[in-house]
Design a protein around this motif. Structure first.
Motif, PDB file in Angstrom:
ATOM      1  N   ILE A 114      12.187  -3.655   7.917  1.00  0.00           N
ATOM      2  CA  ILE A 114      11.263  -4.458   8.725  1.00  0.00           C
ATOM      3  C   ILE A 114       9.963  -3.689   8.946  1.00  0.00           C
ATOM      4  O   ILE A 114       8.868  -4.239   8.796  1.00  0.00           O
ATOM      5  N   GLN A 115      10.087  -2.408   9.291  1.00  0.00           N
ATOM      6  CA  GLN A 115       8.894  -1.596   9.548  1.00  0.00           C
ATOM      7  C   GLN A 115       8.091  -1.391   8.273  1.00  0.00           C
ATOM      8  O   GLN A 115       6.850  -1.339   8.309  1.00  0.00           O
ATOM      9  N   HIS A 116       8.778  -1.271   7.145  1.00  0.00           N
ATOM     10  CA  HIS A 116       8.096  -1.115   5.853  1.00  0.00           C
ATOM     11  C   HIS A 116       7.225  -2.334   5.562  1.00  0.00           C
ATOM     12  O   HIS A 116       6.082  -2.208   5.103  1.00  0.00           O
ATOM     13  N   VAL A 117       7.761  -3.520   5.834  1.00  0.00           N
ATOM     14  CA  VAL A 117       6.987  -4.756   5.645  1.00  0.00           C
ATOM     15  C   VAL A 117       5.782  -4.768   6.575  1.00  0.00           C
ATOM     16  O   VAL A 117       4.661  -5.089   6.166  1.00  0.00           O
ATOM     17  N   LYS A 118       5.995  -4.395   7.839  1.00  0.00           N
ATOM     18  CA  LYS A 118       4.907  -4.431   8.824  1.00  0.00           C
ATOM     19  C   LYS A 118       3.803  -3.422   8.486  1.00  0.00           C
ATOM     20  O   LYS A 118       2.624  -3.712   8.660  1.00  0.00           O
ATOM     21  N   ASP A 119       4.199  -2.251   8.007  1.00  0.00           N
ATOM     22  CA  ASP A 119       3.210  -1.193   7.753  1.00  0.00           C
ATOM     23  C   ASP A 119       2.492  -1.366   6.422  1.00  0.00           C
ATOM     24  O   ASP A 119       1.288  -1.119   6.322  1.00  0.00           O
ATOM     25  N   LYS A 120       3.223  -1.795   5.384  1.00  0.00           N
ATOM     26  CA  LYS A 120       2.642  -1.815   4.042  1.00  0.00           C
ATOM     27  C   LYS A 120       1.970  -3.138   3.693  1.00  0.00           C
ATOM     28  O   LYS A 120       0.907  -3.149   3.055  1.00  0.00           O
ATOM     29  N   HIS A 121       2.560  -4.250   4.104  1.00  0.00           N
ATOM     30  CA  HIS A 121       2.084  -5.549   3.607  1.00  0.00           C
ATOM     31  C   HIS A 121       1.304  -6.368   4.643  1.00  0.00           C
ATOM     32  O   HIS A 121       0.318  -7.002   4.297  1.00  0.00           O
ATOM     33  N   LEU A 122       1.751  -6.358   5.901  1.00  0.00           N
ATOM     34  CA  LEU A 122       1.077  -7.190   6.893  1.00  0.00           C
ATOM     35  C   LEU A 122      -0.395  -6.839   7.081  1.00  0.00           C
ATOM     36  O   LEU A 122      -1.234  -7.742   7.148  1.00  0.00           O
ATOM     37  N   PRO A 123      -0.784  -5.536   7.167  1.00  0.00           N
ATOM     38  CA  PRO A 123      -2.215  -5.247   7.348  1.00  0.00           C
ATOM     39  C   PRO A 123      -3.097  -5.816   6.241  1.00  0.00           C
ATOM     40  O   PRO A 123      -4.191  -6.313   6.509  1.00  0.00           O
ATOM     41  N   ILE A 124      -2.615  -5.763   5.004  1.00  0.00           N
ATOM     42  CA  ILE A 124      -3.395  -6.296   3.879  1.00  0.00           C
ATOM     43  C   ILE A 124      -3.513  -7.811   3.990  1.00  0.00           C
ATOM     44  O   ILE A 124      -4.594  -8.388   3.805  1.00  0.00           O
ATOM     45  N   LEU A 125      -2.389  -8.472   4.309  1.00  0.00           N
ATOM     46  CA  LEU A 125      -2.397  -9.934   4.442  1.00  0.00           C
ATOM     47  C   LEU A 125      -3.274 -10.371   5.605  1.00  0.00           C
ATOM     48  O   LEU A 125      -3.994 -11.369   5.509  1.00  0.00           O
ATOM     49  N   VAL A 126      -3.225  -9.628   6.710  1.00  0.00           N
ATOM     50  CA  VAL A 126      -4.046  -9.962   7.877  1.00  0.00           C
ATOM     51  C   VAL A 126      -5.526  -9.799   7.548  1.00  0.00           C
ATOM     52  O   VAL A 126      -6.349 -10.636   7.923  1.00  0.00           O
ATOM     53  N   GLU A 127      -5.854  -8.732   6.825  1.00  0.00           N
ATOM     54  CA  GLU A 127      -7.257  -8.503   6.448  1.00  0.00           C
ATOM     55  C   GLU A 127      -7.786  -9.640   5.571  1.00  0.00           C
ATOM     56  O   GLU A 127      -8.896 -10.141   5.790  1.00  0.00           O
ATOM     57  N   GLU A 128      -6.985 -10.064   4.587  1.00  0.00           N
ATOM     58  CA  GLU A 128      -7.408 -11.161   3.706  1.00  0.00           C
ATOM     59  C   GLU A 128      -7.510 -12.472   4.476  1.00  0.00           C
ATOM     60  O   GLU A 128      -8.447 -13.254   4.287  1.00  0.00           O
ATOM     61  N   PHE A 129      -6.532 -12.715   5.367  1.00  0.00           N
ATOM     62  CA  PHE A 129      -6.548 -13.936   6.171  1.00  0.00           C
ATOM     63  C   PHE A 129      -7.766 -13.974   7.080  1.00  0.00           C
ATOM     64  O   PHE A 129      -8.401 -15.026   7.248  1.00  0.00           O
ATOM     65  N   ALA A 130      -8.106 -12.819   7.685  1.00  0.00           N
ATOM     66  CA  ALA A 130      -9.221 -12.769   8.629  1.00  0.00           C
ATOM     67  C   ALA A 130     -10.535 -13.176   7.957  1.00  0.00           C
ATOM     68  O   ALA A 130     -11.350 -13.887   8.551  1.00  0.00           O
ATOM     69  N   LYS A 131     -10.741 -12.740   6.721  1.00  0.00           N
ATOM     70  CA  LYS A 131     -11.981 -13.081   6.018  1.00  0.00           C
ATOM     71  C   LYS A 131     -12.081 -14.585   5.777  1.00  0.00           C
ATOM     72  O   LYS A 131     -13.136 -15.191   5.969  1.00  0.00           O
ATOM     73  N   ILE A 132     -10.958 -15.186   5.363  1.00  0.00           N
ATOM     74  CA  ILE A 132     -10.960 -16.632   5.085  1.00  0.00           C
ATOM     75  C   ILE A 132     -11.094 -17.420   6.382  1.00  0.00           C
ATOM     76  O   ILE A 132     -11.891 -18.355   6.488  1.00  0.00           O
ATOM     77  N   ARG A 133     -10.309 -17.037   7.403  1.00  0.00           N
ATOM     78  CA  ARG A 133     -10.283 -17.793   8.656  1.00  0.00           C
ATOM     79  C   ARG A 133     -11.601 -17.691   9.408  1.00  0.00           C
ATOM     80  O   ARG A 133     -12.089 -18.688   9.956  1.00  0.00           O
ATOM     81  N   ALA A 134     -12.198 -16.506   9.424  1.00  0.00           N
ATOM     82  CA  ALA A 134     -13.472 -16.345  10.115  1.00  0.00           C
ATOM     83  C   ALA A 134     -14.557 -17.198   9.467  1.00  0.00           C
ATOM     84  O   ALA A 134     -15.375 -17.812  10.159  1.00  0.00           O
ATOM     85  N   GLU A 135     -14.546 -17.257   8.144  1.00  0.00           N
ATOM     86  CA  GLU A 135     -15.520 -18.088   7.441  1.00  0.00           C
ATOM     87  C   GLU A 135     -15.308 -19.565   7.780  1.00  0.00           C
ATOM     88  O   GLU A 135     -16.274 -20.319   7.985  1.00  0.00           O
TER      89      GLU A 135
END
Length: 611
Positions: free
Chosen positions: A127-148
């Motif tokens: 669970i922690q591996h998913v949170k540390d490795k993948h979620l930050p990247i997905l959140v960063e990509e989502f933030a760019k699309i959602r903010a626009e």
């Protein structure tokens, strides 16, 4: 009789299978409980009608299987399918949590997830591996699309309201009369956009990423186009649905994840607003080109400094456990670390924030004596560059980092001005980052006062604000995204490999061109330490404890160690023109060797063996 045969069949079933369900035992359940008083009884959804009696042999098998799973190295990337340990009758969401609780499984070790007609245990490490490795990247990509999306929606609402309120937009007088009203409406629109639902990274995006990265979650069914993070509760059977979807809902849908998405989108919105504000002052074409080039250049140097900081922190950890470094040497390493790459990153982030906000810069980031002695020709070249100084390339081969010093025209404290220069907590976070770097990095960190001991004598008292090496990494990991729109870049295996490869190439080029004895020895030590330990070394201790630790490494041939020590003695004794060219050539040759453990040292051994 039939009843006696029935009793025996029920008891035989319990003994041979280790459990029995209420619908099978029926009126014999009381007999089962009397015969096996120590058995574990678990209730289903319908109370007594769904009870199951489980013997210790079943519980013990499950316990052993789970213990083996948690103790194995694969638990960080694999799940445990409970169908290997539990009968089908017991493999139900109503029973499994109580069974695992009975054998001692706690939430701090893992969780139970049901789906795809299976029930699995997922370790906390996975669970922690998913949170540390993948979620930050997905959140960063989502933030760019959602903010626009939010910005475009706000602009569209502004246009619609303007069209409704002012049908004759060509009339300058109409615009002038309604100027105050439009300003209020614009503020209202901005507030609405801020309060607009930020949303979360789409569940399907997260689920697909997990399926692609972890084979244990793969499913034969395609996920639907839209999946709600919140379960629709149409089907109470938790065993239905996709395992990966249920895992995401249960393990990842936390308040921290919601806050992470909200912070990222708000930071991206702030960045976009700042970018559009910059474009309004310049022509659209020039503004877009400048912002893109500065942002791209800063992103590159930002990542490089993040990697450099993490690489150097690994060496400090190594040195702390080495007998070659005493307490004073460790203090020197920590001080150079905070005043070097840490202060450089802080300086560049501060300058990027000022650039994005288009504020008049009242700060200087270089010591005053260095500014006065700067080469004027060099200053002219810097001024002609198309990019601001904070976007200049980071020198990852530097033996000594450029000194950073935050100051401003007196008498005000630069940190107080910094706190007031940015909205929200950005200024406070930046000021805190400077204080973490320590005393020598900003004006006001070292304060001197005079204390009167008596009528005849006075003592100068120096008050120093110390740095905090343990607090720097947690601070930047938490605040970088908010401050400069970029998450702190973690040094994973791939990025570390690329970083070290690039650094070795650059160091090798410098060593090849070096002619001074001190340069040859320093670059050789830096290259060989990286080669045998995968560690980044630099600073004032290169020819001291760092060299001592390197020469004691098993992978360094004794003849190479002797040659480096001999060259160091020549340098320390000021041999100058009497320097032996042979020793210089041998040390340089060792530094340029592809693999020092396989390097032919026959000639060197003969040379050092003469003494």
């Amino acid at each position: 009789s039939y009843r006696e045969r029935r009793k025996q069949e029920v008891l035989d079933f319990v003994v041979s299978n280790g459990y029995i369900m209420a619908d099978r035992a029926r009126d014999m359940m009381s007999l089962v409980l009397e015969t096996f008083p120590d058995a574990f009884v678990v209730e289903g959804k319908n109370g007594d009608d769904d009870r199951a009696v489980i013997l210790d042999q079943i519980l013990e098998e499950v316990k052993v299987g789970i213990q083996e799973y948690f103790s194995s190295s694969t638990s960080a990337k694999e799940i445990l399918d409970l169908q290997e340990y539990l009968p089908v009758d017991l493999l139900q969401p109503a029973y499994v949590p109580s069974i695992l609780e009975e054998i001692g499984l706690t939430s701090d070790r893992g969780m139970v997830v049901a789906g795809n007609e299976q029930i699995v245990v997922v370790s906390k490490q996975l669970i922690q591996h998913v949170k540390d490795k993948h979620l930050p990247i997905l959140v960063e990509e989502f933030a760019k699309i959602r903010a626009e999306e939010l910005l475009q929606a706000a602009s569209k609402r502004d246009e619609e309201e303007e069209a409704d309120d002012d049908p004759n937009l060509k009339s300058g007088k109409a615009k002038l009369r309604r100027g105050g009203k439009r300003s209020k409406q614009k503020k209202s629109t901005n507030n609405e956009s801020k309060s607009h639902a930020i949303g979360l990274v789409p569940l399907k995006t997260v689920a697909n990423t997990i399926v692609n990265e972890y084979s244990c979650f793969q499913t034969s069914n395609d996920l639907p186009d839209y999946i709600d993070w919140e379960d629709d509760d149409e089907n109470d059977d938790e065993n239905c649905g996709d395992l990966v979807v249920n895992f995401c809902r249960k393990a990842l849908l936390t308040d921290a994840f919601r806050e992470q998405c909200e912070r990222a989108v708000n930071a991206e919105l702030q960045r976009l607003h700042s970018e559009r504000h910059s474009k309004a002052k310049l022509s659209r074409k020039d503004a877009a080109a400048k912002v893109r080039s500065v942002d791209a250049a800063f992103e590159d140097v930002f990542a490089t400094l993040c990697y450099l900081i993490q690489a150097q922190s690994k060496f400090i950890n190594f040195a702390s456990g080495s007998s070659h470094f005493d307490e004073e040497s460790i203090d020197v390493l920590r001080s150079e670390f905070l005043q070097g790459p840490c202060a450089e990153l802080t300086s560049r982030i501060t300058q990027q924030c000022l650039f994005k906000e288009e504020q008049d810069c009242v700060f200087t980031f270089t010591p005053l004596d260095e500014i006065k002695t700067k080469d004027p020709n060099k200053k002219e070249q810097t001024g002609q560059a198309s990019l601001p100084p904070h976007c200049s390339e980071v020198d990852i081969t530097a033996r000594h980092r450029p000194r950073v010093y935050l100051s401003c025209p007196g008498p005000r404290d630069p940190l107080n001005i910094l706190r007031e220069s940015f909205s929200g907590n950005a200024g406070v976070a930046l000021a805190r980052q400077w204080t973490i770097c320590g005393r020598e990095c900003y004006r006001g960190g070292v304060q001197k006062s005079v204390h009167n001991d008596d009528e005849c004598s006075k003592t100068e008292v120096v008050q120093i604000r110390p740095g905090n090496i343990d607090g720097f990494l947690p601070h930047v990991e938490e605040n970088c995204l908010t401050l400069c729109g970029l998450p702190f870049k973690k040094l994973d295996k791939k990025s570390e490999k690329n970083f070290l490869f690039s650094r070795k190439q650059q160091l090798s080029s410098l060593l090849s061109a070096a002619t001074e004895a001190s340069d040859i020895l320093d670059f050789t030590v830096m290259i060989l330490f990286q080669q045998v330990r995968q560690l980044v070394v630099s600073g004032s201790l290169l020819r001291g404890p760092i060299l001592d630790a390197l020469t004691e490494e098993k992978k360094i041939p004794s003849s190479v160690a002797k040659a480096m020590k001999r060259l160091n003695n020549f340098i320390q004794n000021g041999a100058g023109t009497n320097m032996d060219d042979k020793i210089l050539g041998f040390v340089k040759e060792c530094g340029l060797a592809r693999d020092i453990t396989k390097h032919d040292t026959a000639g060197l051994e003969a040379y050092v063996g003469k003494d």
